[in-house]
Design an enzyme around this catalytic site. Sequence first.
Site, PDB file in Angstrom:
ATOM      1  CG  ASN A  10      -1.434   1.259   1.425  1.00 29.46           C
ATOM      2  OD1 ASN A  10      -1.567   1.693   0.352  1.00 29.46           O
ATOM      3  ND2 ASN A  10      -2.161   1.955   2.431  1.00 29.46           N
ATOM      4  CG  HIS A  99      -5.492   2.142   4.677  1.00 30.36           C
ATOM      5  ND1 HIS A  99      -5.643   3.070   5.938  1.00 30.36           N
ATOM      6  CD2 HIS A  99      -5.102   0.872   4.837  1.00 30.36           C
ATOM      7  CE1 HIS A  99      -4.628   2.974   5.642  1.00 30.36           C
ATOM      8  NE2 HIS A  99      -4.149   1.863   5.658  1.00 30.36           N
ATOM      9  CD  GLU A 101      -2.961   5.366   6.222  1.00 25.60           C
ATOM     10  OE1 GLU A 101      -2.651   5.566   4.985  1.00 25.60           O
ATOM     11  OE2 GLU A 101      -1.979   4.698   6.985  1.00 25.60           O
ATOM     12  CD  GLU A 171      -3.308  -1.778   7.177  1.00 23.73           C
ATOM     13  OE1 GLU A 171      -1.943  -2.544   6.765  1.00 23.73           O
ATOM     14  OE2 GLU A 171      -4.095  -1.420   6.833  1.00 23.73           O
ATOM     15  N   GLY A 177       2.736   2.891  10.552  1.00 20.16           N
ATOM     16  CA  GLY A 177       3.786   3.579  10.395  1.00 20.16           C
ATOM     17  C   GLY A 177       4.108   4.092  11.175  1.00 20.16           C
ATOM     18  CB  SER A 216       4.953  -1.584  11.951  1.00 11.45           C
ATOM     19  OG  SER A 216       4.906   0.323  12.450  1.00 11.45           O
TER      20      SER A 216
HETATM   21  P1  PGA Z   1       2.456   0.271   7.095  1.00 10.91           P
HETATM   22  O1  PGA Z   1       1.206   0.872   6.624  1.00 10.91           O
HETATM   23  O2  PGA Z   1       3.570  -0.255   6.787  1.00 10.91           O
HETATM   24  O3  PGA Z   1       3.461   1.509   6.727  1.00 10.91           O
HETATM   25  O4  PGA Z   1       2.854   0.114   9.067  1.00 10.91           O
HETATM   26  C1  PGA Z   1       0.110  -0.262   6.723  1.00 10.91           C
HETATM   27  C2  PGA Z   1      -0.459   0.053   6.339  1.00 10.91           C
HETATM   28  O5  PGA Z   1      -1.382   1.067   6.594  1.00 10.91           O
HETATM   29  O6  PGA Z   1      -1.112  -0.552   5.076  1.00 10.91           O
END
Ligand code: PGA
Length: 255
Positions: A10, A99, A101, A171, A177, A216
Amino acid sequence: MSITSLFLANWKMNKLLGESKEFAEQFVKDFSPHPSGIADVGIAPPLTALSLLNEALGSVQGISLGAQNVHWLESGAHTGEVSAAMLKELGASFALCGHSERRQFYGETSQNVARRAKAAIENGLQAVVCIGETREDFEAGLTADVVHQMLESSTSSLTAEHLSSLVIAYEPVWAIGTGLAATPEIAAKVHDQIRQELTSEFGAEANSVPILYGGSIKPENIAELIAQENINGGLIGGASLSAESFSQIIKIGRA
Ligand code: PGA
């Protein structure tokens, strides 16, 4: 039932066309398809790079391309939105739905995630439905309840017929992140819950729905995560932006 693990990148809002091209050239050099021939690797770039990646990687066996969101309607007065048929024209074969976000910063609701997932699947895309609790929920011990509610409402439009094109991504928001992945034990517990809830809702066929972990993931932690029975791959953000680390994650994860 054993599920071939999936590794989905992603890219979020990252990479201009030149950078996407560079990634593709580097990534493909080192890439070999899964021995079974299954496309176990996917990349969801920003929409602007989908076409370019389709040209560069679309014909490479074992790699699929996807979008980071999809609208539930076919067309109409929905400024800024993109339909499943439009995404397919650009070479997408899967779409992320809900997602964190999108949920956190853009008011995405589980009701709309369910609509997106249904429309994606009925228009020939694989739907990757994302769920996960916030840090506050986690710290308050509410993970199981929140995951239950999110899973139920985000898949409420689906029936057993949709399952062959469904992927769930767990997630935890606190792991995205942050560099702080969930421990294999914490993730495994939630994945087991998701598997159990899917099978009780949809029946035994839900045993073949891949449940990905995201948050992560790095080359250093993929092996221990994927060793868990119900962790069937990863949704990878930051570490998928480098062809080298994404390739390493795939290599280690497949082993
Ligand atoms: P990340 O993001 O691997 O940077 O933690 C994962 C995601 O949001 O799909």
